[in-house]
Design a protein around this motif. Sequence first.
Motif, PDB file in Angstrom:
ATOM      1  N   VAL A  44       8.362 -12.097   7.187  1.00 13.01           N
ATOM      2  CA  VAL A  44       7.187 -12.930   6.940  1.00 13.01           C
ATOM      3  C   VAL A  44       6.673 -12.797   5.512  1.00 13.01           C
ATOM      4  N   PHE A  45       6.573 -11.572   5.022  1.00 18.24           N
ATOM      5  CA  PHE A  45       5.958 -11.333   3.721  1.00 18.24           C
ATOM      6  C   PHE A  45       6.997 -11.348   2.598  1.00 18.24           C
ATOM      7  N   ASP A  46       6.536 -11.701   1.397  1.00 20.13           N
ATOM      8  CA  ASP A  46       7.407 -11.772   0.224  1.00 20.13           C
ATOM      9  C   ASP A  46       7.682 -10.390  -0.358  1.00 20.13           C
ATOM     10  N   THR A  47       6.704  -9.550  -0.331  1.00 20.86           N
ATOM     11  CA  THR A  47       6.825  -8.215  -0.933  1.00 20.86           C
ATOM     12  C   THR A  47       6.311  -7.166   0.040  1.00 20.86           C
ATOM     13  N   ILE A  48       7.028  -6.052   0.137  1.00 16.94           N
ATOM     14  CA  ILE A  48       6.606  -4.965   1.019  1.00 16.94           C
ATOM     15  C   ILE A  48       6.640  -3.658   0.243  1.00 16.94           C
ATOM     16  N   PHE A  49       5.514  -2.963   0.202  1.00 19.38           N
ATOM     17  CA  PHE A  49       5.416  -1.620  -0.356  1.00 19.38           C
ATOM     18  C   PHE A  49       5.301  -0.624   0.786  1.00 19.38           C
ATOM     19  N   SER A  50       5.984   0.493   0.650  1.00 17.31           N
ATOM     20  CA  SER A  50       5.862   1.567   1.641  1.00 17.31           C
ATOM     21  C   SER A  50       5.258   2.788   0.946  1.00 17.31           C
ATOM     22  N   LEU A  51       4.143   3.275   1.457  1.00 23.79           N
ATOM     23  CA  LEU A  51       3.457   4.435   0.883  1.00 23.79           C
ATOM     24  C   LEU A  51       3.639   5.636   1.807  1.00 23.79           C
ATOM     25  N   THR A  52       3.996   6.778   1.229  1.00 20.99           N
ATOM     26  CA  THR A  52       4.156   7.997   2.017  1.00 20.99           C
ATOM     27  C   THR A  52       3.335   9.124   1.418  1.00 20.99           C
ATOM     28  N   ARG A  53       3.039  10.077   2.270  1.00 19.51           N
ATOM     29  CA  ARG A  53       2.258  11.251   1.845  1.00 19.51           C
ATOM     30  C   ARG A  53       2.884  12.478   2.489  1.00 19.51           C
ATOM     31  N   THR A  54       3.403  13.382   1.648  1.00 16.24           N
ATOM     32  CA  THR A  54       4.040  14.596   2.148  1.00 16.24           C
ATOM     33  C   THR A  54       3.422  15.814   1.484  1.00 16.24           C
ATOM     34  N   GLU A  55       3.620  16.959   2.119  1.00 13.62           N
ATOM     35  CA  GLU A  55       3.107  18.209   1.559  1.00 13.62           C
ATOM     36  C   GLU A  55       4.295  19.033   1.070  1.00 13.62           C
ATOM     37  N   VAL A  56       4.280  19.374  -0.223  1.00 13.33           N
ATOM     38  CA  VAL A  56       5.347  20.146  -0.845  1.00 13.33           C
ATOM     39  C   VAL A  56       4.728  21.409  -1.434  1.00 13.33           C
ATOM     40  N   ARG A  58       2.433  23.355  -0.372  1.00 17.71           N
ATOM     41  CA  ARG A  58       0.975  23.301  -0.237  1.00 17.71           C
ATOM     42  C   ARG A  58       0.332  22.303  -1.194  1.00 17.71           C
ATOM     43  N   ARG A  59       1.141  21.418  -1.809  1.00 21.86           N
ATOM     44  CA  ARG A  59       0.611  20.363  -2.662  1.00 21.86           C
ATOM     45  C   ARG A  59       0.914  19.019  -2.021  1.00 21.86           C
ATOM     46  N   VAL A  60      -0.040  18.110  -2.093  1.00 22.77           N
ATOM     47  CA  VAL A  60       0.155  16.769  -1.544  1.00 22.77           C
ATOM     48  C   VAL A  60       0.907  15.928  -2.573  1.00 22.77           C
ATOM     49  N   HIS A  61       1.975  15.298  -2.120  1.00 21.21           N
ATOM     50  CA  HIS A  61       2.784  14.450  -3.000  1.00 21.21           C
ATOM     51  C   HIS A  61       2.867  13.058  -2.391  1.00 21.21           C
ATOM     52  N   GLY A  71      12.704 -12.893  -4.496  1.00 18.33           N
ATOM     53  CA  GLY A  71      12.789 -13.716  -5.692  1.00 18.33           C
ATOM     54  C   GLY A  71      12.724 -12.960  -7.002  1.00 18.33           C
ATOM     55  N   GLN A  72      12.746 -11.648  -6.984  1.00 17.22           N
ATOM     56  CA  GLN A  72      12.719 -10.883  -8.237  1.00 17.22           C
ATOM     57  C   GLN A  72      13.391  -9.536  -8.050  1.00 17.22           C
ATOM     58  N   ASP A  73      13.871  -9.013  -9.164  1.00 14.55           N
ATOM     59  CA  ASP A  73      14.534  -7.711  -9.134  1.00 14.55           C
ATOM     60  C   ASP A  73      13.474  -6.614  -9.132  1.00 14.55           C
ATOM     61  N   PHE A  74      13.828  -5.433  -8.632  1.00  8.91           N
ATOM     62  CA  PHE A  74      12.900  -4.308  -8.631  1.00  8.91           C
ATOM     63  C   PHE A  74      13.691  -3.008  -8.631  1.00  8.91           C
ATOM     64  N   ILE A  75      13.023  -1.932  -9.009  1.00  8.34           N
ATOM     65  CA  ILE A  75      13.651  -0.610  -9.051  1.00  8.34           C
ATOM     66  C   ILE A  75      13.489   0.038  -7.683  1.00  8.34           C
ATOM     67  N   SER A  76      14.591   0.295  -7.040  1.00  8.14           N
ATOM     68  CA  SER A  76      14.540   0.882  -5.698  1.00  8.14           C
ATOM     69  C   SER A  76      14.245   2.373  -5.782  1.00  8.14           C
ATOM     70  N   GLY A  77      14.090   2.976  -4.616  1.00  8.89           N
ATOM     71  CA  GLY A  77      13.834   4.417  -4.569  1.00  8.89           C
ATOM     72  C   GLY A  77      12.354   4.736  -4.498  1.00  8.89           C
ATOM     73  N   SER A  78      12.078   6.039  -4.454  1.00  9.48           N
ATOM     74  CA  SER A  78      10.697   6.518  -4.339  1.00  9.48           C
ATOM     75  C   SER A  78      10.120   6.827  -5.721  1.00  9.48           C
ATOM     76  N   HIS A  79       8.936   6.307  -5.970  1.00  7.69           N
ATOM     77  CA  HIS A  79       8.242   6.533  -7.233  1.00  7.69           C
ATOM     78  C   HIS A  79       6.960   7.317  -6.950  1.00  7.69           C
ATOM     79  N   SER A  80       6.616   8.220  -7.839  1.00  8.23           N
ATOM     80  CA  SER A  80       5.421   9.045  -7.629  1.00  8.23           C
ATOM     81  C   SER A  80       4.153   8.196  -7.749  1.00  8.23           C
ATOM     82  N   MET A  81       3.221   8.482  -6.884  1.00  5.18           N
ATOM     83  CA  MET A  81       1.941   7.771  -6.881  1.00  5.18           C
ATOM     84  C   MET A  81       0.802   8.788  -6.829  1.00  5.18           C
ATOM     85  N   ARG A  82      -0.214   8.533  -7.627  1.00  6.47           N
ATOM     86  CA  ARG A  82      -1.364   9.441  -7.641  1.00  6.47           C
ATOM     87  C   ARG A  82      -2.646   8.625  -7.554  1.00  6.47           C
ATOM     88  N   ILE A  83      -3.657   9.211  -6.921  1.00  4.98           N
ATOM     89  CA  ILE A  83      -5.002   8.635  -6.899  1.00  4.98           C
ATOM     90  C   ILE A  83      -5.849   9.478  -7.841  1.00  4.98           C
TER      91      ILE A  83
END
Length: 387
Positions: A44-56, A58-61, A71-83
């Motif tokens: 249904v959707f054009d773009t899908i982001f998957s967000l994960t949260r793991t503990e490494v 004792r640190r949240v990653h 319709g566009q190219d993108f870099i696959s794999g997991s990328h680091s995300m921070r708030i």
Amino acid sequence: ANDKPFREDVHLLVEGLTRLGVTTLVTAERGDTKLEAHAHERFVFDTIFSLTRTEVRRRVHRTLSVVKSRGQDFISGSHSMRIEAGAGILVYRRAQSRPKVDEDQPTSSERVSVGCAALDLIMDGGLYEGSITMVTGISGTGKTVLGVQFLTSAVLAGRRALLVTLDEHPRQLIRNAASLGFDLEAMVRQGSLFIHYESPLELEVDVHFDRVTKLVEQKGIDCVVFDSVAVYEMASPEQASDFLYALANFVKGRLATAFFNYESPELLGVSQISEELKGSHLVDNIILLSYVEISTRLRRAIAVPKVRGSKNIQTTREYVIGAGGISLLDESVVEGDEATPVPQLPFSSYYGLLARSPSRKSPVIEDAVAHGKALPDSPELPPETAS
């Protein structure tokens, strides 16, 4: 239990929003982040982001993955995300992915001094500009000293330098360097040397890669020392090799000359650079620093087994650390006020750097065994050994 009505409702909703020209962001909470978990969304959707949260450790990653982008190219794999405060969500592309480069990798025939004339001679005139040198040895053998020596020499030659320190805080490093005659603080003030420090306990390699590469680009860095790359192995074992690949590609792409300092776990001798990291094939030059135990005295030894594209002198030499950094000694003298020749086992006859390699022995022992001679200060060899 029946998902069909839900899928139809979502499809109708998306179609209606699309007709209105609305850009829509929809969120959904999922316990499973695998592709199968997006059974409805991926049709249904054009773009899908998957967000994960793991503990490494004792640190949240947090990570972000692009599952689909129609319709566009993108870099696959997991990328680091921070708030982060004041910024919200920041995404750092995974370090091992690089943009496509149409042109060839730049090369240079110009040489850059290591900062020690005797070592330059061993390396056939110094380091090629844009090369990567791995300096390996246990703590106390002078890896950081040689790195500081290299960067100081680069600054004196009019280059801009960067020291990425992960083992020591900058204030401690500046203090220790001053005791050897290196005024790092003055070079930092004049804007020719930059020191970047991150705690190994909080290191995220994607974030670190982004910060270092931006610093190199913004400040026009020509020479850089990473002290020590063993921290990357500790912080993220599964990503360390890919990270070093990305780092090496970036440095070479900018024709910057780099040191990768690596702390070896072996006190006396070196049998391999690293069991896990496997980074020695990435570098152009290798400098081995080690302790050699002769009689009751620990002495420092240096060897240069690899200098890509050069005729290096493969001789083990003794060195000392003093004012001005590392300096190589002549075999017939020892450091002292008068540098007086002393009766001792010739340094060249003891191959301590490779002492842990099962196939290597001192040439004195090999010659004695081959000819049935007695070892120095030892009884006659038994017949079975002589044969």
